[in-house]
Design an enzyme around this catalytic site. Structure first.
Site, PDB file in Angstrom:
ATOM      1  N   GLY A  51       0.768  -1.232   0.000  1.00  0.00           N
ATOM      2  CA  GLY A  51       0.000   0.000   0.000  1.00  0.00           C
ATOM      3  C   GLY A  51       0.803   1.287   0.000  1.00  0.00           C
ATOM      4  O   GLY A  51       0.244   2.347  -0.274  1.00  0.00           O
ATOM      5  N   ASP A  52       2.101   1.227   0.293  1.00  0.00           N
ATOM      6  CA  ASP A  52       2.962   2.416   0.268  1.00  0.00           C
ATOM      7  C   ASP A  52       4.366   1.987  -0.134  1.00  0.00           C
ATOM      8  O   ASP A  52       5.353   2.349   0.499  1.00  0.00           O
ATOM      9  CB  ASP A  52       2.964   3.099   1.645  1.00  0.00           C
ATOM     10  CG  ASP A  52       3.678   4.451   1.631  1.00  0.00           C
ATOM     11  OD1 ASP A  52       3.913   4.999   0.535  1.00  0.00           O
ATOM     12  OD2 ASP A  52       4.020   4.952   2.723  1.00  0.00           O
ATOM     13  N   LEU A  53       4.431   1.223  -1.233  1.00  0.00           N
ATOM     14  CA  LEU A  53       5.670   0.509  -1.554  1.00  0.00           C
ATOM     15  C   LEU A  53       6.600   1.352  -2.431  1.00  0.00           C
ATOM     16  O   LEU A  53       6.937   0.969  -3.547  1.00  0.00           O
ATOM     17  CB  LEU A  53       5.354  -0.833  -2.214  1.00  0.00           C
ATOM     18  CG  LEU A  53       6.527  -1.824  -2.293  1.00  0.00           C
ATOM     19  CD1 LEU A  53       7.134  -2.085  -0.937  1.00  0.00           C
ATOM     20  CD2 LEU A  53       6.083  -3.110  -2.940  1.00  0.00           C
ATOM     21  N   TRP A  54       7.016   2.508  -1.921  1.00  0.00           N
ATOM     22  CA  TRP A  54       8.090   3.217  -2.609  1.00  0.00           C
ATOM     23  C   TRP A  54       9.413   2.574  -2.185  1.00  0.00           C
ATOM     24  O   TRP A  54       9.467   1.749  -1.268  1.00  0.00           O
ATOM     25  CB  TRP A  54       8.043   4.708  -2.298  1.00  0.00           C
ATOM     26  CG  TRP A  54       8.443   5.116  -0.922  1.00  0.00           C
ATOM     27  CD1 TRP A  54       7.772   4.875   0.245  1.00  0.00           C
ATOM     28  CD2 TRP A  54       9.619   5.834  -0.559  1.00  0.00           C
ATOM     29  NE1 TRP A  54       8.451   5.402   1.314  1.00  0.00           N
ATOM     30  CE2 TRP A  54       9.593   6.006   0.853  1.00  0.00           C
ATOM     31  CE3 TRP A  54      10.687   6.374  -1.278  1.00  0.00           C
ATOM     32  CZ2 TRP A  54      10.600   6.677   1.549  1.00  0.00           C
ATOM     33  CZ3 TRP A  54      11.693   7.049  -0.586  1.00  0.00           C
ATOM     34  CH2 TRP A  54      11.638   7.190   0.805  1.00  0.00           C
ATOM     35  N   ASN A  67      10.702   1.959   1.387  1.00  0.00           N
ATOM     36  CA  ASN A  67      10.053   0.977   2.248  1.00  0.00           C
ATOM     37  C   ASN A  67      10.437  -0.456   1.900  1.00  0.00           C
ATOM     38  O   ASN A  67       9.795  -1.406   2.347  1.00  0.00           O
ATOM     39  CB  ASN A  67       8.537   1.159   2.210  1.00  0.00           C
ATOM     40  CG  ASN A  67       8.104   2.391   2.982  1.00  0.00           C
ATOM     41  OD1 ASN A  67       8.850   2.901   3.809  1.00  0.00           O
ATOM     42  ND2 ASN A  67       6.909   2.882   2.704  1.00  0.00           N
TER      43      ASN A  67
END
Length: 272
Positions: free
Chosen positions: A176-179, A182
């Protein structure tokens, strides 16, 4: 857990992160946030456990969480390598293969310092438009971070999202926030996922987020992923659509430069 020593480590813009030496000789990772919202760390811990249960990319073990601190297994960092990138691609496909009950989650969460509405919906297009893009577009417009023309183009993309979204897929367990920040590359040659905004979503969202700010060895990651779990035709043309949400989040946090990028992504999505 009695603490003998702390060493600050890089840990993002929201929290303070430390390598913690415990009295029993263990080394762990700890993060704190002054005046953190209620359940801020509990939600992150639950997201890590959800990803761990999927059986794909590993995550650091959760050792403790309360209103003030999250304590995790310490993972010694190392450089990204081609074998680790290929393993990450295969394991991310396995994470996504763990189907979710619906798009969304059973509790709301955060992306960075901003709240996320995870109320479930039946379809991904509805979830993405109503729970991800529209709330951040409204706030970015109110703050002057997205101009009128760019806002109209984002709204045009949302009007056509049922078509632009591509073939239907079942809800996948996503980070869900896989930049790239991370993804924790371990000294043992294996990557871990950290700082999740885990929910039932579309697997292309995680891949688009990896591409947004440039992940190391991304071509190796994507090739290995595609071998393990081929993506639906046209997925590359849908990358800008999946990048709308993180770009609007950044517009809210960091200003108009990201608002202009959101408008450009919307126009690219409309072109397919």
């Amino acid at each position: 857990m009695a603490v003998e020593g702390l060493r600050p480590v890089p840990g993002g813009d929201v929290c303070r992160a430390y390598q913690v030496r415990l009295a029993d000789g263990r080394t762990v990772f700890g993060k704190t946030r002054p005046a953190a919202p209620a359940e801020f760390f509990a939600v992150e811990a639950a997201g890590l456990r959800r990803l761990a249960a999927a059986g794909g990319v590993p995550v650091p073990e959760v050792l403790g969480a309360d209103d003030d601190v999250l304590v995790l297994e310490w993972v010694e960092p190392g450089p990204p390598t081609a074998p680790a990138a290929e393993r990450l691609g295969r394991e991310l496909a396995a994470t996504h293969a763990a189907q979710a009950a619906s798009y969304g989650a059973d509790r709301d969460g955060w992306i960075g310092p901003l709240p996320l509405d995870n109320s479930p919906t039946v379809g991904w297009a509805e979830f993405y438009a109503a729970r991800r893009v529209e709330p951040f577009l409204r706030r970015a417009v109110q703050d002057g971070a997205v101009g009128a023309e760019d806002a109209r183009d984002v709204e045009r993309a949302l009007d056509r999202i049922a078509v632009l979204a591509g073939p239907p897929e079942p809800p996948a367990t996503v980070h869900g926030d896989l930049w790239s920040g991370n993804v924790l590359w371990g000294a043992d040659g294996r990557a871990r996922l950290v700082d999740p905004a885990a929910h039932g979503g579309h697997r292309e969202t995680d891949l688009a987020m990896l591409a947004l700010f440039g992940a190391p060895l991304l071509d190796r990651v994507l090739a290995a992923y595609a071998e393990a779990a081929p993506l639906a035709p046209g997925w590359r043309g849908r990358v800008p659509l999946h990048q709308l949400h993180p770009l609007l989040v950044h517009a809210v946090l960091f200003g108009p430069a990201y608002g202009a990028r959101a408008g450009a992504a919307a126009r690219a999505a409309l072109r397919g």
